[in-house]
Enzyme design. Structure first.
Site, PDB file in Angstrom:
ATOM      1  N   LYS A  66      -7.270  -1.612   6.772  1.00 35.84           N
ATOM      2  CA  LYS A  66      -6.687  -2.643   5.906  1.00 35.84           C
ATOM      3  C   LYS A  66      -7.756  -3.674   5.539  1.00 35.84           C
ATOM      4  O   LYS A  66      -8.569  -4.058   6.394  1.00 35.84           O
ATOM      5  CB  LYS A  66      -5.521  -3.292   6.663  1.00 35.84           C
ATOM      6  N   SER A 141       3.154  -5.486   4.462  1.00 37.01           N
ATOM      7  CA  SER A 141       1.981  -5.742   3.667  1.00 37.01           C
ATOM      8  C   SER A 141       0.907  -4.648   3.765  1.00 37.01           C
ATOM      9  O   SER A 141       0.007  -4.624   2.946  1.00 37.01           O
ATOM     10  CB  SER A 141       1.360  -7.071   4.085  1.00 37.01           C
ATOM     11  N   SER A 165       4.924  -5.695   8.921  1.00 40.27           N
ATOM     12  CA  SER A 165       3.959  -5.208   7.924  1.00 40.27           C
ATOM     13  C   SER A 165       3.312  -3.868   8.245  1.00 40.27           C
ATOM     14  O   SER A 165       2.598  -3.325   7.407  1.00 40.27           O
ATOM     15  CB  SER A 165       2.862  -6.248   7.696  1.00 40.27           C
TER      16      SER A 165
END
Lengths: 470, 95
Positions: A66, A141, A165
């Site tokens: 990420k 997310s 997330s």
């Protein structure tokens, strides 16, 4: 090489170990797939295979990371314009640890800006598309990580979970996502959102891959004083039965607002658990329903403090002005997206003079009650199970105009975050052709048991994720 | 519930400039979210201790020994403007 990308990460690692697969070819096969990505899942892809042939237990199986994990010399913007061009001078501990274990960095994945979002539509790099249906969101997310793993563009990926997330995008993309116990994994080098909640975890094709990656993530780190590690080594799961296991479905956290197709898939999965020997009972979590309200005080409050560092002085974007204060305020106006501004405002308001006790102080007390609820529940049952998300992947743009309806996506995942306990999402079926996730949560540091139970259920459910593969 | 003046006050605290449209929109959106958050006012929380950290850990201490930090030039390389080995910023005095 199509065979190599069909393997799970654990299978690929075993094939490399056995001498049946060249790790350079494996990296190159995935590099080519990642470079051809049309889901907008990546914000950076490695130009070439690492010079040194990978060694170690992860055997050169490449990793998606990420964007918010700092990676030395590699862009790390946390999906934000305010960190435009930022290439950190150091690497996050967990990424460094995985590289040492033999998992080289393949790509940085798209995400909601500063991990604030449940649809990956809040990224400065634009939204990620769901590989099951490109008109829909992948969740957020960690949406880029989830979409990339589901589509087979990376073998596995790192995400972070503050209020859901990792779990929610895993559910919406039909893959496995584990949020570890708070403190199991070092946060050093993660660009912070809400420090008392943020945890890194794996997003993978199956539960075995999640266990394997997590095994090499966990551990105490002197550079994160809240990191503890796990008291035992992470085992690869092997359970086939759930005899004697008590699953608790919270009374206070089901029903209303859940799509019928999601509830049907969830209940069918509970039937499979019963066939494996588990009992399913109701369990009380009387304060869990207040979790979302408490979360949307605590997380924005912490964020408003953490994001104060982005001021145009030391890194990233600067909007020039004649005086310092105007430089700060204009840089932050231009650099932050709408959702980040909303959360900074919400958090600043909740911490401001005259409102602190009513909001932040109360929310911290609700957090205590929710943690106590879970402690009591785990006296009666082994695990708490819920649908991961109230609905399947929704259309792009469907909720962007209404922040509150977007926040309600986190309803089932936030209570576990507030209690700091581990929770995994596994795919448990389809509704309207889209994946449904089942969330299974256990007491703090019970990851081995959580993974074992999730594995047994996964084997019995036999979910077919090939609908998203490219 | 939260008006234009409050939005401007909070934006000042947050070092955030907002356009007129953003102020308007923020007032509506924050009011709606705060309306939901008000739910926690229903609970009787007298005597309940606040949680700031979920997992009990003792104070994490380490020996206070000097160690090298990142080289100055490496850190300054990421800055938008530098001068004389430091970060360069505009004057704190309004022009």
């Amino acid at each position: 090489m199509t065979d190599a990308v069909a393997l799970t990460a654990a299978q690929a690692a075993a094939a490399v170990e056995a001498g049946d697969l060249d790790p350079r070819e494996l990296f190159e096969a995935y590099r080519a797939r990642a470079a051809a990505d049309d889901l907008n899942a990546f914000v950076w892809v490695a130009g070439e295979a690492p010079g040194e042939p990978a060694s170690g237990p992860l055997a050169g199986v490449p990793l998606g990371v990420k964007d918010l994990f700092c990676t030395e010399g590699v862009p790390s913007q946390a999906g934000s314009k305010i960190l435009e061009g930022y290439r950190p001078p150091y690497t996050a501990s967990v990424v460094a640890r995985l590289a040492e274990a033999g998992a080289p960095l393949l790509a940085k994945t798209n995400q909601d800006e500063f991990a604030m979002g449940s649809s990956n539509e809040n990224s400065a790099f634009g939204p990620v598309l769901n590989p099951w249906d490109r008109s829909r969101v992948p969740g957020g997310s960690s949406g880029g990580s989830a979409a990339a793993v589901a589509a087979g563009l990376v073998p596995w990926a790192l995400g972070t979970d503050t209020g859901g997330s990792i779990r929610q995008p895993a559910a919406l993309c039909g893959i496995v996502g584990l949020k570890p116990t708070y403190g199991a994994v070092s946060r050093f080098g993660m660009i912070a959102f809400a420090s008392s909640l943020d945890q890194a975890g794996p997003l993978t094709r199956d539960v075995t891959d999640a266990a394997l990656l997590f095994r090499h993530m966990t551990g105490r780190d002197p550079r994160d004083s809240t990191s503890i590690g796990l008291p035992e080594e992470v085992r690869l799961p092997s359970a086939r039965r759930l005899d004697g296991i008590r699953l608790g479905v919270p009374d206070d956290l089901t029903g209303e607002g859940v799509e019928p197709g999601v509830m049907a898939a969830f209940e069918a999965a509970l039937d499979r658990a019963r066939e494996l020997g588990a009992t399913v009972e109701r369990v009380a979590l009387p304060h869990a329903d207040y979790g979302l309200s408490a979360y949307y005080v605590l997380a924005p409050a912490e964020a408003s403090s953490n994001l104060a560092r982005f001021d145009g002085v030391r890194y990233g974007l600067r909007v020039e002005a004649d005086d310092l204060l105007t430089m700060y305020t204009r840089t932050r106006h231009d650099g932050f997206g709408a959702e980040v501004k909303r959360r900074i405002m919400l958090g600043t308001y909740a911490l401001s003079s005259g409102y602190y006790d009513a909001y932040y102080g109360r929310a911290q007390r609700v957090r205590t009650k929710i943690a106590e609820d879970f402690k009591a529940a785990f006296d009666a049952v082994d695990f708490v199970v819920t649908p991961t998300s109230p609905g399947v992947a929704f259309e792009l743009g469907a909720k962007t105009g209404d922040p509150l309806s977007m926040y309600l996506n986190d309803y089932f995942t936030v209570p576990m975050s507030l209690a700091g306990i581990p929770a995994i999402s596994i795919p448990c079926g389809l509704s309207e052709g889209l994946p449904v996730g089942l969330q299974l949560a256990g007491p703090a540091f019970s990851e081995n048991r959580v993974l074992d139970a999730a594995f047994a259920l996964e084997q019995a459910l036999g979910f077919d994720g090939s609908g998203a593969r490219q | 519930m939260i008006d234009r003046e409050q939005v401007l006050h909070v934006a000042r605290l947050a070092r955030l400039s907002l356009s007129d449209d953003e102020v308007q929109q923020m007032a509506g959106e924050l009011s709606k979210v705060l309306g939901h958050i008000e739910k926690i006012a229903e609970l009787d929380l007298d005597g309940v201790p606040p949680t700031s950290h979920v997992v009990e850990v003792p104070n994490a201490l380490r020996p206070d020994e000097p160690r090298p930090s990142l080289p100055r030039d490496v850190v300054l390389a990421a800055a938008p403007a530098v001068a004389d080995g430091g970060f360069l910023v505009p004057s704190p005095q309004a022009g």
